[in-house]
Design an enzyme around this catalytic site. Structure first.
Site, mmCIF file in Angstrom:
data_model
loop_
_atom_site.group_PDB
_atom_site.id
_atom_site.type_symbol
_atom_site.label_atom_id
_atom_site.label_comp_id
_atom_site.label_asym_id
_atom_site.label_seq_id
_atom_site.Cartn_x
_atom_site.Cartn_y
_atom_site.Cartn_z
ATOM 1 C CE LYS A 180 -4.002 -2.380 1.976
ATOM 2 N NZ LYS A 180 -4.655 -2.951 3.176
ATOM 3 C CD GLN A 184 -3.473 -4.301 6.310
ATOM 4 O OE1 GLN A 184 -3.367 -3.430 5.603
ATOM 5 N NE2 GLN A 184 -4.162 -5.624 5.923
ATOM 6 C CG ASP A 230 -10.082 -0.781 4.386
ATOM 7 O OD1 ASP A 230 -9.862 -0.965 3.304
ATOM 8 O OD2 ASP A 230 -9.540 -1.050 5.312
#
Ligand code: NAP
Length: 299
Positions: free
Chosen positions: A54, A98, A121
């Protein structure tokens, strides 16, 4: 029939190219650099790999990447204080933590702490609710990536039968909502669905997100259907000792004899997920500044 292979790796590259161009324009014309903050709690090796990927791709498209590493035993209050600071930081347009996080932390509470306008997200209850009620929010990255692939393949999906196997909040439910928005007739199947093969055979668009290797066979697929394989199962490589191999939920070679188009695993849906994380960060940045959203990169 031999299906066309939907090259998600190449398509993700195109998406990242569009994002780079938009980011360059934002910098030049507005003096704004979109910023993505990633929080990693603990040292899970798989998470380390995802966070590194990422970071690399965020920098490559010209965005600012902020990495925050916290020890595995970080108290919830300390994590929340960091999220609060990132929520208040105008240089940060997207925030993600995460997952998985260590057991003493509640993933739902972590997501809920993130400002929904920065929840790139798309996992918060607020963003799920906005999607379900047909309003504008941020959409979970993997379903958004599948939507982009389907739009590219099929254009107008109105009236098509779509079957999604899997009903998770992360994927199945938002995917179903997105297909409904495209005016598909949507069925969401799951572990209690009766006659699953029969249900799947109705689908013009079949999306599998289960996590059971090669479950979907050719005789589950309607001739001419478009098949999107989201599932990932890692197995020991049959020919290379010590190596692993990824399998999807679809028996690719078998289903490709019947489908019109199909995504491979790897190289199909997977690469779209980070591309859509970047797309969501750009979208969040444009919205935060009251600027026009990037074309083709939102739901
Ligand atoms: P999940 O939360 O475990 O959900 C799996 C779903 O599959 C559940 O709804 C479950 O039904 C259903 N299911 C299980 N066994 C079934 C069966 N025999 N027949 C029909 N349905 C069945 O998983 P997820 O997070 O949605 O992820 C699904 C897969 O996609 C995993 O392999 C994951 O690794 C992969 N994935 C890939 C990406 C990517 O970037 N490529 C991103 C996200 C997920 P119930 O609800 O009834 O239990």
């Amino acid at each position: 029939m031999s299906a066309a292979i939907i090259d998600g790796k190449a398509f993700a590259g195109t998406v990242r190219g569009q994002i780079s161009e938009h980011v360059a324009r934002l910098k030049e014309e507005q003096g704004i650099t979109p910023g993505l903050a990633v929080i990693l709690v603990g040292e899970d090796p798989a998470s380390e790999v995802y966070v590194a990927a990422k970071h690399k791709q965020t920098v490559e498209v010209g965005m600012a990447s902020f990495e925050h590493r916290l020890p595995a035993d970080v108290p919830e209050a300390e994590l929340f204080a960091l999220i609060d600071a990132l929520n208040a930081d105008a240089s940060v347009h997207g925030i993600l933590c995460q997952f998985p996080v260590p057991d003493h932390l509640d993933e739902r509470a972590v997501v809920a702490r993130i400002d929904p306008a920065k929840d790139v997200d798309g996992l918060s209850v607020v963003n799920a609710g906005l999607l379900a009620s047909g309003e504008t929010g941020l959409v979970s990255c993997t379903p958004l990536g599948c939507l982009m692939l389907l739009r590219d393949q099929l254009g107008n999906m109105s009236g098509m039968e779509a079957v999604v196997i899997g009903r998770s909040n992360l994927f199945g439910k938002p995917m179903g909502q997105l297909l409904l928005r495209e005016n598909c007739t949507v069925t969401i199947a799951h572990s209690r669905t009766k006659d699953l093969a029969e249900v799947c055979r109705r689908a013009d668009i079949l999306v599998a997100a289960v996590g059971r290797a090669e479950m979907v066979k050719a005789d589950w697929v309607k001739p001419g259907a478009t098949v999107i394989d989201v599932g990932i199962t890692r197995i020991d490589h049959p020919e290379k000792p010590g190596k692993t191999k990824l399998l999807g939920d679809v028996d690719f070679a078998d289903a490709a004899t019947v489908a019109k188009a199909i995504t491979p695993v790897p190289g199909g849906v997977g690469p779209m997920t980070i591309a859509c994380l970047l797309a969501n960060t750009l979208t969040a940045c444009c919205r935060a500044h009251g600027l026009a959203e990037p074309q083709g990169l939102t739901a």
